[in-house]
Structures are given as C-alpha cells and as structure tokens.
Design a protein around this motif. Structure first.
Motif, PDB file in Angstrom:
ATOM      1  N   PHE A   1       0.832  -1.211   0.000  1.00 48.16           N
ATOM      2  CA  PHE A   1       0.000   0.000   0.000  1.00 48.16           C
ATOM      3  C   PHE A   1       0.871   1.268   0.000  1.00 48.16           C
ATOM      4  O   PHE A   1       0.885   2.036  -0.971  1.00 48.16           O
TER       5      PHE A   1
ATOM      6  N   ASP B   1      10.116  -7.390  -2.939  1.00 45.15           N
ATOM      7  CA  ASP B   1       8.850  -7.692  -2.242  1.00 45.15           C
ATOM      8  C   ASP B   1       8.566  -9.176  -2.402  1.00 45.15           C
ATOM      9  O   ASP B   1       8.860  -9.758  -3.449  1.00 45.15           O
TER      10      ASP B   1
ATOM     11  N   THR C   1       1.549  -9.544   1.175  1.00 43.54           N
ATOM     12  CA  THR C   1       0.372  -8.660   1.213  1.00 43.54           C
ATOM     13  C   THR C   1       0.433  -7.633   0.078  1.00 43.54           C
ATOM     14  O   THR C   1      -0.515  -6.897  -0.134  1.00 43.54           O
TER      15      THR C   1
ATOM     16  N   HIS D   1      10.414  -0.460   3.542  1.00 41.85           N
ATOM     17  CA  HIS D   1       8.996  -0.514   3.904  1.00 41.85           C
ATOM     18  C   HIS D   1       8.505  -1.934   4.183  1.00 41.85           C
ATOM     19  O   HIS D   1       7.484  -2.102   4.841  1.00 41.85           O
TER      20      HIS D   1
ATOM     21  N   TYR E   1       4.871  -6.362  17.574  1.00 38.61           N
ATOM     22  CA  TYR E   1       5.136  -5.537  16.382  1.00 38.61           C
ATOM     23  C   TYR E   1       5.832  -4.229  16.770  1.00 38.61           C
ATOM     24  O   TYR E   1       6.838  -3.843  16.170  1.00 38.61           O
TER      25      TYR E   1
ATOM     26  N   LYS F   1       9.755  -3.234  15.712  1.00 37.03           N
ATOM     27  CA  LYS F   1      10.076  -1.989  14.995  1.00 37.03           C
ATOM     28  C   LYS F   1      11.090  -1.173  15.802  1.00 37.03           C
ATOM     29  O   LYS F   1      12.045  -0.629  15.245  1.00 37.03           O
TER      30      LYS F   1
ATOM     31  N   ILE G   1      -1.804   5.639   8.389  1.00 41.12           N
ATOM     32  CA  ILE G   1      -1.822   6.097   7.000  1.00 41.12           C
ATOM     33  C   ILE G   1      -3.060   5.504   6.304  1.00 41.12           C
ATOM     34  O   ILE G   1      -3.359   4.324   6.475  1.00 41.12           O
TER      35      ILE G   1
HETATM   36  N1  LIG Z   1      -0.449   1.409   7.245  1.00 42.68           N
HETATM   37  C1  LIG Z   1      -0.105   2.171   8.278  1.00 42.68           C
HETATM   38  O1  LIG Z   1      -0.892   2.988   8.763  1.00 42.68           O
HETATM   39  C2  LIG Z   1       1.283   2.064   8.882  1.00 42.68           C
HETATM   40  C3  LIG Z   1       1.554   2.748  10.080  1.00 42.68           C
HETATM   41  C4  LIG Z   1       2.842   2.663  10.640  1.00 42.68           C
HETATM   42  C5  LIG Z   1       3.830   1.950   9.992  1.00 42.68           C
HETATM   43  N2  LIG Z   1       3.539   1.286   8.836  1.00 42.68           N
HETATM   44  C6  LIG Z   1       4.636   0.560   8.175  1.00 42.68           C
HETATM   45  O2  LIG Z   1       4.665   0.929   6.811  1.00 42.68           O
HETATM   46  C7  LIG Z   1       5.178  -0.165   6.035  1.00 42.68           C
HETATM   47  C8  LIG Z   1       4.232  -0.464   4.887  1.00 42.68           C
HETATM   48  O3  LIG Z   1       2.973  -0.851   5.426  1.00 42.68           O
HETATM   49  P1  LIG Z   1       1.643  -0.953   4.553  1.00 42.68           P
HETATM   50  O4  LIG Z   1       0.531  -0.450   5.365  1.00 42.68           O
HETATM   51  O5  LIG Z   1       1.894  -0.385   3.195  1.00 42.68           O
HETATM   52  O6  LIG Z   1       1.461  -2.532   4.487  1.00 42.68           O
HETATM   53  P2  LIG Z   1       1.515  -3.555   3.261  1.00 42.68           P
HETATM   54  O7  LIG Z   1       1.244  -4.901   3.851  1.00 42.68           O
HETATM   55  O8  LIG Z   1       0.653  -3.084   2.144  1.00 42.68           O
HETATM   56  O9  LIG Z   1       3.035  -3.459   2.788  1.00 42.68           O
HETATM   57  C9  LIG Z   1       4.048  -4.320   3.248  1.00 42.68           C
HETATM   58  C10 LIG Z   1       4.782  -4.874   2.032  1.00 42.68           C
HETATM   59  O10 LIG Z   1       5.864  -5.682   2.491  1.00 42.68           O
HETATM   60  C11 LIG Z   1       5.847  -6.914   1.787  1.00 42.68           C
HETATM   61  N3  LIG Z   1       6.423  -7.935   2.670  1.00 42.68           N
HETATM   62  C12 LIG Z   1       5.878  -8.437   3.831  1.00 42.68           C
HETATM   63  N4  LIG Z   1       6.673  -9.388   4.339  1.00 42.68           N
HETATM   64  C13 LIG Z   1       7.730  -9.505   3.492  1.00 42.68           C
HETATM   65  C14 LIG Z   1       8.884 -10.333   3.463  1.00 42.68           C
HETATM   66  N5  LIG Z   1       9.101 -11.251   4.415  1.00 42.68           N
HETATM   67  N6  LIG Z   1       9.754 -10.206   2.445  1.00 42.68           N
HETATM   68  C15 LIG Z   1       9.542  -9.275   1.462  1.00 42.68           C
HETATM   69  N7  LIG Z   1       8.460  -8.476   1.418  1.00 42.68           N
HETATM   70  C16 LIG Z   1       7.579  -8.581   2.430  1.00 42.68           C
HETATM   71  C17 LIG Z   1       4.385  -7.179   1.483  1.00 42.68           C
HETATM   72  O11 LIG Z   1       4.192  -8.065   0.410  1.00 42.68           O
HETATM   73  C18 LIG Z   1       3.889  -5.769   1.172  1.00 42.68           C
HETATM   74  O12 LIG Z   1       4.045  -5.438  -0.197  1.00 42.68           O
HETATM   75  C19 LIG Z   1       5.383  -1.315   7.009  1.00 42.68           C
HETATM   76  O13 LIG Z   1       6.726  -1.312   7.429  1.00 42.68           O
HETATM   77  C20 LIG Z   1       4.478  -0.953   8.179  1.00 42.68           C
HETATM   78  O14 LIG Z   1       4.912  -1.532   9.387  1.00 42.68           O
HETATM   79  C21 LIG Z   1       2.302   1.322   8.267  1.00 42.68           C
END
Ligand SMILES: NC(=O)c1ccc[n+]([C@@H]2O[C@H](COP(=O)([O-])OP(=O)(O)OC[C@H]3O[C@@H](n4cnc5c(N)ncnc54)[C@H](O)[C@@H]3O)[C@@H](O)[C@H]2O)c1
Length: 313
Positions: free
Chosen positions: A11, A31, A35, A73, A142, A146, A172
C-alpha cells in the motif's frame, strides 16, 4: 539516485515508488507479495520477488542493483499477527531487516530510510500529541520489533558508518489500502462497507482517537528523507487526533450512508487517544502534510467507489 524500495508492491511502499520515479530516480522493488499486489507495481521500477528472510536473495538484489539509498517498507505490519506469532514477526521485521542492513553495508549503500511506527510504540501516551522522545513502551511484539530495528540502525551507523533516517508513521490511509493492513485501515473498512451498503461496526464507544495521514503525504516525507534528516527519528503524522465516530460521520456523508453504526467490544490492547507531534519533521525535513482530512477522505472514497464499480457483479 538509485533507490531500492523494499515492500514497494504494498500500500504505502508503492506510493513511495511512484513518487521516486516521478522525481526522476532509478527505482527497484524487493517484495515477496505476501500482502503486496502486482497491480500496485510501477512499470518503470524493476521488481524482485524475494523474501527478506532469504539472505542470499536479498544480497543478490542489493549487490546487483547497487542502490545508493535503501527505503525499507517491507514488514510484517499487522499488530494481531505479531501477538499471535511473535516469532514470525521478529523473523521478518528484525532478522529480515538485518539481511537488508548487512547487504547494504557490504555493497556501498549510503543511507537506509526505515519505516517505523508511531502508533504502536508509546502505549497510552502521557501527552497528546506525543513527541518522538516520549517513553517507548510497546503493547505488541510488532511495536517491539520496529523499535529494536531502530536500535540496530544506531549500531550500524556507529560501527559501519551507514546513514539512516527513521520515519515513524501515524495511521496512513488512502488509495490501495486493503482491509488486512492493520494501522489506519479503519478508513478502508468503513468506506468500502458504506459504499456496498453493508453494516459498519465501530469498536467500543468510538470516542477513541487516531492520528490519520493521507498516503500522499507519507510519500512526500520519503522524498524529503532522501536528502535530509540523517541520524534522525521523525513522526510522519498530522498531529491532530480524530475520533473513530468523526471518521464514521465524515465518511457517511461522502458515501450517502444513512445507517447507524453497530458497536462492538473495545479491541484489547488498543490505544485510546493518540496523536503524534510532527514539528521535528517540519523543522528538519522541511516537510509538512498538505492533504487535510476532508480532502483525503474524499480522494479515498473516490478510489473505493471506482473499485466497487469495477468489481465483477
Ligand atoms: N499502514 C499504516 O498505517 C502504517 C503505520 C505505521 C507503519 N507502517 C509501516 O509501513 C510499512 C508499509 O505498510 P503498509 O501499510 O503499506 O502494508 P503492506 O502490507 O501493504 O506493505 C508491506 C509490504 O511488504 C511486503 N512484505 C511483507 N513481508 C515480506 C517479506 N518477508 N519479504 C519481502 N516483502 C515482504 C508485502 O508483500 C507488502 O508489499 C510497514 O513497514 C508498516 O509496518 C504502516
């Protein structure tokens, strides 16, 4: 610049890839698509389907592409999953992340931009909005994984000279978010259910508040962090608490949804009231959020409306 974005099919990562490509950078994505989604990929970025836990795979990508910047990410990003399986969370977020750091130092990467969390670090904050120096006391594995990785970044900087910037995100929301993403997903769930005229459940009394930031503003923070903020930890946030009931009302208006919400139990371990002070990012990164909540929610509803109209009947 040559930039590797891990999680670039996800995302938020995919919006960051788009912003880097639009700014003229050469971008590659790593990636495992656990997800992430093919539809999110930017055709201008080369893609490597590799798992963070696959050390030789990570090394192959970084040694082959030789990025100057790694934007990290990719993560196990779901709080409940980390509670159910803390070992898996640590494998991906700590051990997998260390594979990225080790290959980065071995292959001349100058800087790692690491995406951390503001929402899952502080527990119930003592002050709202909380600053980056607020005591850290995560309620979930989690949050702990982090924070641990932030500590490793300090070690790699001191010992190997690898520069870093940490961006601690608020919740986000925006286009491409799916319902499985943990933080911030309330908007995706409410908007899509309201458009489908399905019942909407609010956890607890709905007076719990969150700091909501549109994904476009998260992307511009990642642009700013390319040049600025070395060695720093920054909240990427709106700084404004908004209640879940407010989000419900605003989204109901945008979607012409007239039903009342059901109320479910309060989620265990959920923080009640949080917002994250972003003045450090404004000062050091020269960044500020540009998309206010009304506009951001409206853009997000437009996206989900298009998704609903495209979905097979
Ligand atoms: N969404 C939010 O509000 C939010 C808030 C704080 C932090 N974050 C952080 O932002 C980042 C992105 O989150 P998001 O919401 O876009 O989630 P998301 O699940 O859409 O993105 C995570 C991506 O990482 C990939 N991934 C997961 N495990 C993996 C692995 N073992 N090897 C390779 N790729 C892997 C997934 O396929 C995915 O494309 C993450 O680090 C998350 O912890 C998100």
């Amino acid at each position: 610049m040559r930039i590797l974005v891990t999680g670039g099919a996800g995302f938020i990562g995919s919006h960051v890839v788009d912003a880097y490509v639009a700014a003229g950078h050469e971008v590659a994505v790593l990636d495992n698509f656990s997800t992430g989604n093919e539809a999110n990929l930017n055709p201008a970025a080369e893609t490597h389907r590799v798992d963070l836990r696959d050390q030789p795979g990570v090394e192959r990508v970084i040694a082959g592409f030789r990025p100057e910047i790694v934007n990290h990410h990719a993560a196990q990003s779901e709080v409940p999953k980390s509670v159910a399986d803390p070992g898996y969370d640590a494998h991906v977020n700590i051990v997998g992340g260390l594979n990225v750091l080790k290959s980065s130092t071995d292959n001349g990467v100058k800087k790692v931009i690491f995406i951390s969390t503001g929402g899952a670090l502080y527990g119930e904050p003592d002050v709202v909005p909380a600053g980056e120096d607020h005591p850290v006391r995560p309620l979930s594995p989690y949050g702990t994984s982090k924070f641990s990785f932030e500590q490793y970044l300090g070690t790699f900087k001191r010992t190997f000279g690898l520069e870093f910037t940490v961006l601690r995100y608020a919740n986000i929301y925006g286009p491409r978010q799916d319902f499985y993403a943990e933080e911030g997903r309330v908007v995706a769930i409410f908007a899509s259910r309201m458009l489908a005229r399905k019942p909407v459940t609010v956890d607890g009394d709905g007076e719990q508040s969150r700091d909501m930031l549109h994904v476009g503003d998260a992307a511009t923070a990642n642009l700013a962090a390319l040049e600025r903020g070395s060695g720093g930890i920054y909240h990427v946030s709106s700084g404004i608490p908004v209640t879940v009931n407010d989000l419900f009302r605003k989204l109901a208006l945008l979607t012409d949804y007239t039903s009342s919400p059901k109320h479910g139990p309060r989620r265990k371990g959920d923080v009640y009231r949080i917002a994250l002070d972003n003045s450090r990012a404004r000062r050091d990164l020269g960044w500020e959020p540009r998309v206010d909540l009304e506009e951001g929610l409206s853009l997000t509803v437009d996206y989900f409306r298009e998704q609903v109209s495209r979905a097979p009947a």
